[in-house]
Design an enzyme around this catalytic site. Structure first.
Site, PDB file in Angstrom:
ATOM      1  CG  ASP A 284      -3.535   6.777   4.860  1.00  0.00           C
ATOM      2  OD1 ASP A 284      -2.375   7.148   4.676  1.00  0.00           O
ATOM      3  OD2 ASP A 284      -4.495   7.561   5.024  1.00  0.00           O
ATOM      4  CG  ASP A 285      -5.979   2.291   6.247  1.00  0.00           C
ATOM      5  OD1 ASP A 285      -5.606   3.262   6.936  1.00  0.00           O
ATOM      6  OD2 ASP A 285      -7.075   2.239   5.683  1.00  0.00           O
TER       7      ASP A 285
ATOM      8  CG  HIS B 101      -6.734   4.054   1.766  1.00  0.00           C
ATOM      9  ND1 HIS B 101      -7.233   5.045   0.977  1.00  0.00           N
ATOM     10  CD2 HIS B 101      -6.894   4.452   3.049  1.00  0.00           C
ATOM     11  CE1 HIS B 101      -7.686   6.033   1.736  1.00  0.00           C
ATOM     12  NE2 HIS B 101      -7.499   5.700   3.003  1.00  0.00           N
TER      13      HIS B 101
END
Ligand SMILES: [Zn+2]
Length: 201
Positions: free
Chosen positions: A24-25, A168
Site C-alpha cells: 500500500d501507499d 507498505h
C-alpha cells in the site's frame, strides 16, 4: 474470492496453497523500485494499492509495476481517512485516483480504503464498482518497534491458505519491509505457498 463479509474481501482462495502479497501507499522512488527488484529476483507477482497523487508524480514507476505483471488497486488520491471525510468528497477522491490510473492505461476494480476503514455510506457506493479488499495478515511493517524478524514471525504465525498479506511501500516501512520481504518470500516458498496477484475483473 471467498470470505466476503459485508462485500469486503479479507482472504482469497482457502482451498489452494496461495497467498496474495499486497503493498500500500506507493509508488515512491525511494522504496517501490526496490520492492519491484526483490519481487523480480524471486519471480513473484504482487498487488499494489496505489495512492493517486503518487501515480501522477511517479508514473514511470507505476508503468514499471504494470510492465512487470503486477496488479494495481485504488487507495484514494490523497490517502484519505474515510471516517474523517464527507462521503461526497471521499468518493470524488477515489474517482480522481481511478482517473489517474486510467490515464496510465490501468483499469482496476480493486479498492482498499486507507487505514482499512471507511464510512458505511462510502462502502455502500464503492462496493458496486469495486472489489473492496482488506487483509488477514497485517505485517506492521510501519511500526518502528518491529524488527524484520518480528515481521517474519507474524507472517509465519498467521499465514494460511488464501491469506492476503499487507505490506507498505512507504518511507515509514522502508527499512523494516525491505529487510523482511526476502525473508517472508523465502519462508512462503519453502512452505509451498504460491504468490498470486488479486483477481481483476
Ligand atoms: Zn495506506
Amino acid at each position: 474470492m471467498q470470505h466476503l463479509y459485508g462485500n469486503v474481501v479479507w482472504r482469497g482462495d482457502v482451498a489452494a496453497r496461495v497467498v496474495y502479497l499486497t503493498f500500500d501507499d506507493g509508488p515512491i522512488p525511494e522504496v517501490t523500485p526496490r520492492v519491484l527488484d526483490i519481487l523480480g529476483y524471486y519471480g513473484i507477482k504482487a498487488t499494489f494499492f496505489c495512492v493517486g497523487e503518487n501515480v501522477v508524480k511517479h508514473a514511470d514507476i507505476f508503468q514499471r509495476m504494470i510492465a512487470e505483471g503486477h496488479a494495481v488497486g485504488n487507495h484514494t488520491y490523497n490517502h484519505l481517512a474515510g471516517w474523517q471525510t464527507p462521503t461526497d468528497k471521499y468518493l470524488l477522491n477515489v474517482e480522481k485516483a481511478q482517473e489517474a490510473m486510467l490515464a496510465q492505461g490501468a483499469d482496476t476494480n480493486l479498492f482498499r480504503p486507507p487505514y482499512g476503514r471507511m464510512r458505511f455510506s462510502q462502502k455502500k457506493v464503492l462496493k458496486d464498482k469495486y472489489q473492496i479488499v482488506l487483509w488477514d495478515v497485517l505485517t506492521h511493517d510501519y511500526n518502528s518497534s518491529y524488527t524484520p524478524q518480528k515481521i517474519l514471525d507474524v507472517v509465519r504465525r498467521y499465514t494460511r491458505n488464501g491469506s492476503i498479506i499487507n505490506f507498505h511501500d512507504s518511507l515509514k516501512s522502508e527499512k523494516n519491509m525491505l529487510a523482511a520481504l526476502p525473508l517472508c518470500i523465502e519462508w512462503l516458498t519453502e512452505n509451498g505457498y504460491i504468490c498470486k496477484t488479486l483477481c481483476l475483473k
